[in-house]
Design an enzyme around this catalytic site. Structure first.
Site, PDB file in Angstrom:
ATOM      1  N   CYS B  17       0.847  -1.180   0.000  1.00  0.00           N
ATOM      2  CA  CYS B  17       0.000   0.000   0.000  1.00  0.00           C
ATOM      3  C   CYS B  17       0.884   1.231   0.000  1.00  0.00           C
ATOM      4  O   CYS B  17       1.855   1.261   0.765  1.00  0.00           O
ATOM      5  CB  CYS B  17      -0.873  -0.029   1.247  1.00  0.00           C
ATOM      6  SG  CYS B  17      -1.596   1.553   1.660  1.00  0.00           S
ATOM      7  N   PRO B  18       0.638   2.283  -0.762  1.00  0.00           N
ATOM      8  CA  PRO B  18      -0.508   2.460  -1.659  1.00  0.00           C
ATOM      9  C   PRO B  18      -0.196   2.161  -3.130  1.00  0.00           C
ATOM     10  O   PRO B  18      -0.953   2.555  -3.994  1.00  0.00           O
ATOM     11  CB  PRO B  18      -0.793   3.962  -1.495  1.00  0.00           C
ATOM     12  CG  PRO B  18       0.569   4.557  -1.320  1.00  0.00           C
ATOM     13  CD  PRO B  18       1.414   3.521  -0.633  1.00  0.00           C
TER      14      PRO B  18
END
Lengths: 159, 91
Positions: B17-18
């Site tokens: 992430c992200p």
């Protein structure tokens, strides 16, 4: 048909260390990736993140950080060399685990349309000029300018 | 039963992430409306990140699967589960 209003997020970035640079840039990258309008307002030590060469040179200190994976007594943490050591350990871990670096996140946020604003009084306090900041910074604004941006934001955060 | 044909497949294994969300945005911009983007990831957070991000980007998840598969990154990180997403660009 009227264009649907985009979600908007504003973040005040007040910290200039390697660890604390992550929360705002992670959030900003993800939000921009979802097509949100994103504004980062760099103030106080946060200015460090948008100075030329700043994002590449971020550091973390083990002083006063009992939560670090290898906690050390403050009396040892203050010894010269400990900050570079902690910094290189954190950078090594970031690289090994495949997490994006701060310069990468900064670039991605900008590429996806994020907006970077520098805080005017902080610039004055640190005696910085526009040319000391990276080109990605859109403008130098004051608090009123930021409030104007944040007034209709869905999410506003202070980091 | 017809198989899903992806116009573009993005390798997001080893990413955290992200980054998978960012890749999805870039991927959707590279395909035409109505076409399908395939994302292959190892990040378990994508299960909760990809569907809302796809909606926000005017895309829909056509199919989503989770399979047991061992994958080791260049730096030696080992992952046991692979997540696959098939996302159609709606506009």
């Amino acid at each position: 048909m009227a264009e649907e209003k985009k979600n908007k997020m504003c973040i005040i970035c007040s910290k200039g260390t390697l660890d604390m640079a992550y929360p705002p840039f992670m959030l900003a990258t993800a939000a921009a990736g979802m097509g949100w309008e994103v504004h980062l307002f760099f103030t106080l030590w946060g200015i460090n993140l948008i100075k030329k060469g700043g994002a590449e040179a971020l550091k973390i200190t083990p002083v006063g950080k009992p939560e670090m994976p290898m906690p050390m007594p403050n009396i040892l943490a203050i010894i010269p060399g400990m900050t570079p050591m902690a910094t290189s350990m954190m950078k090594g871990q970031i690289k090994k685990s495949g997490i994006a670096t701060i310069p990468e996140l900064l670039k991605l946020t900008k590429e996806m349309g994020g907006h970077f604003h520098a805080c005017e009084p902080s610039m004055a306090m640190f005696k910085l000029k526009r040319e000391d900041l990276i080109a990605e910074v859109e403008d130098i604004i004051g608090v009123a300018g930021f409030l104007e941006l944040a007034a209709d934001a869905n999410i506003t955060l202070f980091v | 039963m017809s198989e899903i044909t992806a116009a573009l497949s993005l390798e997001c294994r080893g990413m955290h992430c992200p980054l998978p969300v960012v890749q999805m945005k870039i991927g959707l911009s590279r395909i035409n409306v109505g076409e399908i983007l395939e994302i292959i990831a190892t990040d378990p957070a994508t299960e909760k990140d990809i569907p809302p991000a796809a909606r926000a980007l005017s895309a829909e998840i056509v199919k989503q699967e989770k399979v047991s598969k061992i994958w080791v990154s260049k730096t030696g990180e080992k992952y046991n589960i692979e997540y696959r997403y098939y996302i159609r660009r709606l506009k």
